[in-house]
Structures are given as C-alpha cells and as structure tokens.
Design a protein around this motif. Sequence first.
Motif, short mmCIF file in Angstrom:
data_model
loop_
_atom_site.label_atom_id
_atom_site.label_comp_id
_atom_site.label_asym_id
_atom_site.label_seq_id
_atom_site.Cartn_x
_atom_site.Cartn_y
_atom_site.Cartn_z
N PHE A 154 -33.26 12.05 -49.80
CA PHE A 154 -34.37 13.00 -49.80
C PHE A 154 -33.92 14.37 -50.28
O PHE A 154 -32.78 14.77 -50.08
CB PHE A 154 -34.97 13.13 -48.39
N GLU A 155 -34.85 15.07 -50.86
CA GLU A 155 -34.71 16.48 -51.19
C GLU A 155 -35.50 17.22 -50.11
O GLU A 155 -36.56 16.77 -49.68
CB GLU A 155 -35.32 16.72 -52.57
N PHE A 156 -34.98 18.37 -49.66
CA PHE A 156 -35.65 19.13 -48.62
C PHE A 156 -36.02 20.51 -49.14
O PHE A 156 -35.38 21.04 -50.06
CB PHE A 156 -34.75 19.26 -47.39
N LYS A 157 -37.05 21.07 -48.55
CA LYS A 157 -37.53 22.41 -48.92
C LYS A 157 -37.99 23.10 -47.64
O LYS A 157 -38.61 22.48 -46.79
CB LYS A 157 -38.69 22.28 -49.90
N ILE A 158 -37.68 24.38 -47.54
CA ILE A 158 -38.16 25.19 -46.43
C ILE A 158 -38.95 26.35 -47.01
O ILE A 158 -38.49 27.03 -47.93
CB ILE A 158 -37.01 25.74 -45.57
N LEU A 185 -51.19 26.32 -50.03
CA LEU A 185 -49.78 26.00 -50.27
C LEU A 185 -49.46 24.60 -49.76
O LEU A 185 -48.84 23.79 -50.47
CB LEU A 185 -48.88 27.03 -49.59
N LEU A 186 -49.87 24.29 -48.54
CA LEU A 186 -49.59 22.97 -47.96
C LEU A 186 -50.24 21.86 -48.78
O LEU A 186 -49.61 20.82 -49.03
CB LEU A 186 -50.06 22.91 -46.51
N ASN A 187 -51.47 22.06 -49.22
CA ASN A 187 -52.15 21.06 -50.04
C ASN A 187 -51.45 20.87 -51.39
O ASN A 187 -51.32 19.74 -51.87
CB ASN A 187 -53.62 21.43 -50.25
N THR A 188 -50.99 21.96 -51.98
CA THR A 188 -50.28 21.88 -53.26
C THR A 188 -49.00 21.07 -53.11
O THR A 188 -48.72 20.17 -53.91
CB THR A 188 -49.97 23.28 -53.81
N TYR A 189 -48.21 21.37 -52.08
CA TYR A 189 -46.97 20.62 -51.86
C TYR A 189 -47.25 19.15 -51.58
O TYR A 189 -46.52 18.27 -52.04
CB TYR A 189 -46.13 21.24 -50.75
N GLY A 196 -46.06 15.57 -53.76
CA GLY A 196 -45.24 14.54 -53.15
C GLY A 196 -44.36 15.00 -52.00
O GLY A 196 -43.58 14.22 -51.47
N TRP A 197 -44.49 16.26 -51.60
CA TRP A 197 -43.70 16.75 -50.47
C TRP A 197 -44.37 16.35 -49.17
O TRP A 197 -45.59 16.48 -49.03
CB TRP A 197 -43.57 18.27 -50.53
N GLU A 198 -43.59 15.90 -48.20
CA GLU A 198 -44.10 15.55 -46.87
C GLU A 198 -43.70 16.65 -45.89
O GLU A 198 -42.52 16.98 -45.77
CB GLU A 198 -43.50 14.21 -46.43
N LEU A 199 -44.69 17.20 -45.19
CA LEU A 199 -44.42 18.19 -44.15
C LEU A 199 -43.85 17.45 -42.95
O LEU A 199 -44.51 16.59 -42.37
CB LEU A 199 -45.70 18.94 -43.78
#
Length: 148
Positions: free
Chosen positions: A20-24, A106-110, A114-117
């Motif tokens: 996985f790739e992570f983002k904060i 922002l959350l909808n865009t991510y 394909g980003w999972e919160l």
Amino acid sequence: MNSFSFLNAQSSNSSSSSVFEFKIVTSVESIVPGGIGRSRIIENGSEVDYTQFTTVRSKEGKDKTSKNRGDVKIDDLNETTLVNFYSMAGINFQNIASNDAIITSLLNTYSKEGWELIHVASGVESDAGKEDGNGIFITRYYFKKQIK
C-alpha cells in the motif's frame, strides 16, 4: 495503545502480498477570534526517505544522522484555505459548515482517486481563558491505496 491496536488490526486484515501507499492530510482550523488566525488543509507534495533523518542506536554506540532540523522541512506542499471557527461575534456556524463542505470535497476527491480513508485523529489546543486568545483544532486524515 489504541493506535498500535489499530495498526496491528490493519496489517492482520490485509493480504501478505498487498503493498500500500499511504497519505496523510492535515486540517488546521483556528479558534482565534476575529479572523486573525490561519486555517488550512495541508497536503505534503514531496516524497521523503525517513531513514535520512534517523539516528540508529545500539549497545556499540550510535550512528547519528548528519541532517539537522532545517533539512527535515519540505518546500512542496498544498495549502487549501479554510475559514476560522470564530468571527468577531463568537463561534461562526456558517464558517464551520463551509469548512465541512471543503473537507468533504477533498475526501470525495481522494475516494474517487482510489484512496481509502483508514483513520482520523484530531486534537484541540483551546482557549484557556480571558488572557489566551489562541487555539487550533487539528485533524489528520490517514489514507491508503493499494499499489498495483
């Protein structure tokens, strides 16, 4: 302890072959009255190798990093403007709703990318009385995306 349990639960639920790739992403919302505070969503725009800033210690001694605090700071970041929680008259509910709309965007865009919160953490340094007009509400949003 909860953070460890959360991370442990995440790793045990994921397939051993998945990477996985992570983002904060961090939102900082000012609780300074009168609009003099700064509220932003901050997104890192650089990849960093944390080992370049790590000192390794063992019983034989330590291998100290040659980097100083100034080297840790990155220059590439995105700042999305938010509004402060307070106006001159006090708490401003329209400002809170405005920030919620921007953060939701922002959350909808991510999510569409394909980003999972996977986790949200927040904290407050609030006004401590008449002589303290400072404070922030900080929230960190943790995302992951499978690398294919």
